[in-house]
Design a protein around this motif. Structure first.
Motif, PDB file in Angstrom:
ATOM      1  N   ASP A  89     -20.702  38.663 150.041  1.00 65.19           N
ATOM      2  CA  ASP A  89     -21.973  39.262 150.430  1.00 65.19           C
ATOM      3  C   ASP A  89     -23.026  38.162 150.501  1.00 65.19           C
ATOM      4  O   ASP A  89     -23.365  37.564 149.482  1.00 65.19           O
ATOM      5  CB  ASP A  89     -22.390  40.325 149.400  1.00 65.19           C
ATOM      6  CG  ASP A  89     -23.606  41.133 149.847  1.00 65.19           C
ATOM      7  OD1 ASP A  89     -24.473  40.578 150.557  1.00 65.19           O
ATOM      8  OD2 ASP A  89     -23.707  42.312 149.467  1.00 65.19           O
ATOM      9  N   GLY A  95     -21.627  39.564 144.590  1.00 63.74           N
ATOM     10  CA  GLY A  95     -21.400  40.936 145.005  1.00 63.74           C
ATOM     11  C   GLY A  95     -20.423  41.002 146.176  1.00 63.74           C
ATOM     12  O   GLY A  95     -20.278  40.035 146.924  1.00 63.74           O
ATOM     13  N   PRO A  96     -19.777  42.142 146.348  1.00 61.66           N
ATOM     14  CA  PRO A  96     -19.666  43.225 145.370  1.00 61.66           C
ATOM     15  C   PRO A  96     -18.737  42.842 144.226  1.00 61.66           C
ATOM     16  O   PRO A  96     -17.931  41.921 144.361  1.00 61.66           O
ATOM     17  CB  PRO A  96     -19.082  44.373 146.190  1.00 61.66           C
ATOM     18  CG  PRO A  96     -18.285  43.697 147.259  1.00 61.66           C
ATOM     19  CD  PRO A  96     -19.036  42.433 147.586  1.00 61.66           C
ATOM     20  N   ASP A 100     -18.666  47.872 140.953  1.00 62.02           N
ATOM     21  CA  ASP A 100     -19.572  48.571 141.864  1.00 62.02           C
ATOM     22  C   ASP A 100     -19.254  50.067 141.936  1.00 62.02           C
ATOM     23  O   ASP A 100     -18.078  50.455 141.949  1.00 62.02           O
ATOM     24  CB  ASP A 100     -19.482  47.961 143.262  1.00 62.02           C
ATOM     25  CG  ASP A 100     -20.430  46.800 143.433  1.00 62.02           C
ATOM     26  OD1 ASP A 100     -20.725  46.141 142.423  1.00 62.02           O
ATOM     27  OD2 ASP A 100     -20.869  46.548 144.562  1.00 62.02           O
ATOM     28  N   ASP A 102     -19.469  52.034 144.443  1.00 65.28           N
ATOM     29  CA  ASP A 102     -18.816  52.371 145.706  1.00 65.28           C
ATOM     30  C   ASP A 102     -17.372  51.867 145.689  1.00 65.28           C
ATOM     31  O   ASP A 102     -17.126  50.658 145.587  1.00 65.28           O
ATOM     32  CB  ASP A 102     -19.579  51.718 146.862  1.00 65.28           C
ATOM     33  CG  ASP A 102     -19.061  52.147 148.230  1.00 65.28           C
ATOM     34  OD1 ASP A 102     -17.922  52.647 148.322  1.00 65.28           O
ATOM     35  OD2 ASP A 102     -19.797  51.964 149.213  1.00 65.28           O
ATOM     36  N   ASP A 105     -16.636  49.019 148.080  1.00 70.04           N
ATOM     37  CA  ASP A 105     -17.114  47.716 147.645  1.00 70.04           C
ATOM     38  C   ASP A 105     -16.174  47.114 146.603  1.00 70.04           C
ATOM     39  O   ASP A 105     -15.867  45.917 146.644  1.00 70.04           O
ATOM     40  CB  ASP A 105     -18.524  47.836 147.076  1.00 70.04           C
ATOM     41  CG  ASP A 105     -19.588  47.894 148.162  1.00 70.04           C
ATOM     42  OD1 ASP A 105     -19.262  47.548 149.315  1.00 70.04           O
ATOM     43  OD2 ASP A 105     -20.723  48.297 147.859  1.00 70.04           O
ATOM     44  N   ARG A 106     -15.731  47.918 145.651  1.00 71.28           N
ATOM     45  CA  ARG A 106     -14.770  47.412 144.667  1.00 71.28           C
ATOM     46  C   ARG A 106     -13.509  46.923 145.367  1.00 71.28           C
ATOM     47  O   ARG A 106     -12.928  45.900 144.989  1.00 71.28           O
ATOM     48  CB  ARG A 106     -14.424  48.490 143.642  1.00 71.28           C
ATOM     49  CG  ARG A 106     -15.594  48.908 142.765  1.00 71.28           C
ATOM     50  CD  ARG A 106     -15.129  49.606 141.502  1.00 71.28           C
ATOM     51  NE  ARG A 106     -14.361  50.813 141.745  1.00 71.28           N
ATOM     52  CZ  ARG A 106     -14.878  52.014 141.963  1.00 71.28           C
ATOM     53  NH1 ARG A 106     -16.211  52.178 142.002  1.00 71.28           N
ATOM     54  NH2 ARG A 106     -14.104  53.076 142.143  1.00 71.28           N
ATOM     55  N   ARG A 108     -13.228  45.559 148.235  1.00 73.57           N
ATOM     56  CA  ARG A 108     -13.431  44.238 148.856  1.00 73.57           C
ATOM     57  C   ARG A 108     -13.203  43.125 147.838  1.00 73.57           C
ATOM     58  O   ARG A 108     -12.611  42.094 148.148  1.00 73.57           O
ATOM     59  CB  ARG A 108     -14.846  44.149 149.443  1.00 73.57           C
ATOM     60  CG  ARG A 108     -15.076  45.035 150.659  1.00 73.57           C
ATOM     61  CD  ARG A 108     -16.522  44.956 151.107  1.00 73.57           C
ATOM     62  NE  ARG A 108     -16.895  43.604 151.500  1.00 73.57           N
ATOM     63  CZ  ARG A 108     -18.143  43.139 151.498  1.00 73.57           C
ATOM     64  NH1 ARG A 108     -19.139  43.933 151.095  1.00 73.57           N
ATOM     65  NH2 ARG A 108     -18.393  41.908 151.878  1.00 73.57           N
ATOM     66  N   ARG A 109     -13.684  43.325 146.615  1.00 72.35           N
ATOM     67  CA  ARG A 109     -13.452  42.319 145.573  1.00 72.35           C
ATOM     68  C   ARG A 109     -11.971  42.271 145.195  1.00 72.35           C
ATOM     69  O   ARG A 109     -11.412  41.188 144.982  1.00 72.35           O
ATOM     70  CB  ARG A 109     -14.317  42.634 144.350  1.00 72.35           C
ATOM     71  CG  ARG A 109     -14.131  41.707 143.162  1.00 72.35           C
ATOM     72  CD  ARG A 109     -14.515  40.281 143.428  1.00 72.35           C
ATOM     73  NE  ARG A 109     -15.908  40.103 143.810  1.00 72.35           N
ATOM     74  CZ  ARG A 109     -16.497  38.909 143.951  1.00 72.35           C
ATOM     75  NH1 ARG A 109     -15.808  37.782 143.742  1.00 72.35           N
ATOM     76  NH2 ARG A 109     -17.768  38.834 144.331  1.00 72.35           N
TER      77      ARG A 109
END
Length: 323
Positions: A89, A95-96, A100, A102, A105-106, A108-109
């Motif tokens: 991000d 982030g994310p 998170d 969402d 978003d989690r 993506r990590r």
């Protein structure tokens, strides 16, 4: 690019020192690796970032193979670190996160960490480093700060918001641990001041939540021990020994989370290195100076002689013993 012969690592201790590329962010990765080899480092803590083996750019497999060949040519070991500030991000530091609210978003990590495991396997890395992330602002607003007595027991300070965060963390790490198990690469979680998982006690809490998975190990940052752990750094090393998979090192002062060059803080390093050598730990001990990247070559050149001097102070017979 050619390099000069690497200096011999002095002393009988088994410790192997590296330097983090997050402290060499102004250098091209190939130049950073050549510098560390020339200075005599045993390896590198490779932070996956837009300037250093970008994990999200095209042709990742080919670029990873190229870096693997370069590491082999230079004789450098490697650990893969995932603490890049803005790799996911561009507007939100780290982030994310795995915490998170969402789920997308989690995810993506989680995807980044699974990519890191695959990269680590292709590089022959000894571990993949990660951390929990900070408690999201809406959760932090409802969390009660623990008192000193409670801080050593995360379960005693739990509230609904923190319970949800711990649940998110455990669920998010499960597929990463599956990937790490399949790849044979330990996942080394770092207690980070200010994060949900901030202390060694928090790390053990996570292990219990996940059922003590073999692939889950610890990244121990020596400065963080000085900053906030109740035990002295050398005692933290001894306490962490069975689960130690990666070590970061720098100077620091009690109560101040500021990574400092060696000699600028309060840590007495010979006892720390003696304790580390006594555990039988043989992976990399990586200098972590991300905010000194503007003068990275200077601090890389200064750090290794300091560590060698501290290691030479280990008494004969201390290295290779067990705690």
């Amino acid at each position: 690019m050619t390099t000069t012969p690497r200096p011999t690592n002095p002393g009988p201790h088994p410790l192997r020192f590296g330097y983090g590329t997050n402290g060499l962010a102004d250098l091209r990765l190939d130049d950073a690796l050549a510098l560390l080899a020339d200075l005599g480092y045993d390896g590198v803590g490779l932070t996956l970032d837009h300037m250093h083996l970008d994990p999200l750019a095209p042709d990742l497999a080919a670029r990873t193979r190229k870096v693997a060949r370069r590491l082999d040519t230079l004789g450098l070991g490697v650990t893969v670190e995932t603490g890049a500030r803005y790799v996911l991000d561009p507007r939100r530091k780290h982030g994310p996160s795995l915490l998170d609210p969402d789920p997308a978003d989690r995810a993506r990590r989680v995807d980044l960490l699974i990519r890191a495991v695959r990269i680590a396997a292709d590089l022959g890395a000894h571990a993949v480093h990660c951390f929990s992330g900070v408690l999201p602002a809406d959760m932090a607003a409802t969390a009660n700060p623990p008192n000193t007595a409670e801080a050593a027991n995360p379960a005693a300070t739990a509230n609904p918001a923190e319970d949800i965060a711990w649940k998110h963390l455990a669920e998010a790490l499960t597929p990463v641990l599956d990937a790490a198990t399949h790849a044979g690469i330990p996942l080394a979680v770092e207690p980070e001041p200010g994060h949900l998982l901030a202390t060694l006690a928090d790390f053990h809490h996570l292990r219990r939540l996940l059922g003590d998975p073999p692939a889950l190990g610890l990244t121990l940052d020596i400065g963080h021990c000085q900053c906030l752990e109740p035990l002295p750094p050398a005692d933290c090393v001894r306490a962490a020994a069975p689960l130690l998979r990666h070590v970061q090192i720098e100077d620091m002062r009690r109560g101040h989370h500021e990574h400092l060059p060696f000699g600028d803080g309060e840590i007495d390093f010979p006892p720390v290195l003696e304790a580390l050598a006594a555990t039988g730990y043989q992976a990399l001990t990586v200098v972590e100076l991300p905010r000194h990247s503007h003068a990275g070559p200077h601090f890389a050149a200064q750090s290794l002689p300091f560590l060698h001097r501290a290691a030479r102070a280990i008494p004969d017979g201390a290295e290779g013993s067990t705690p």
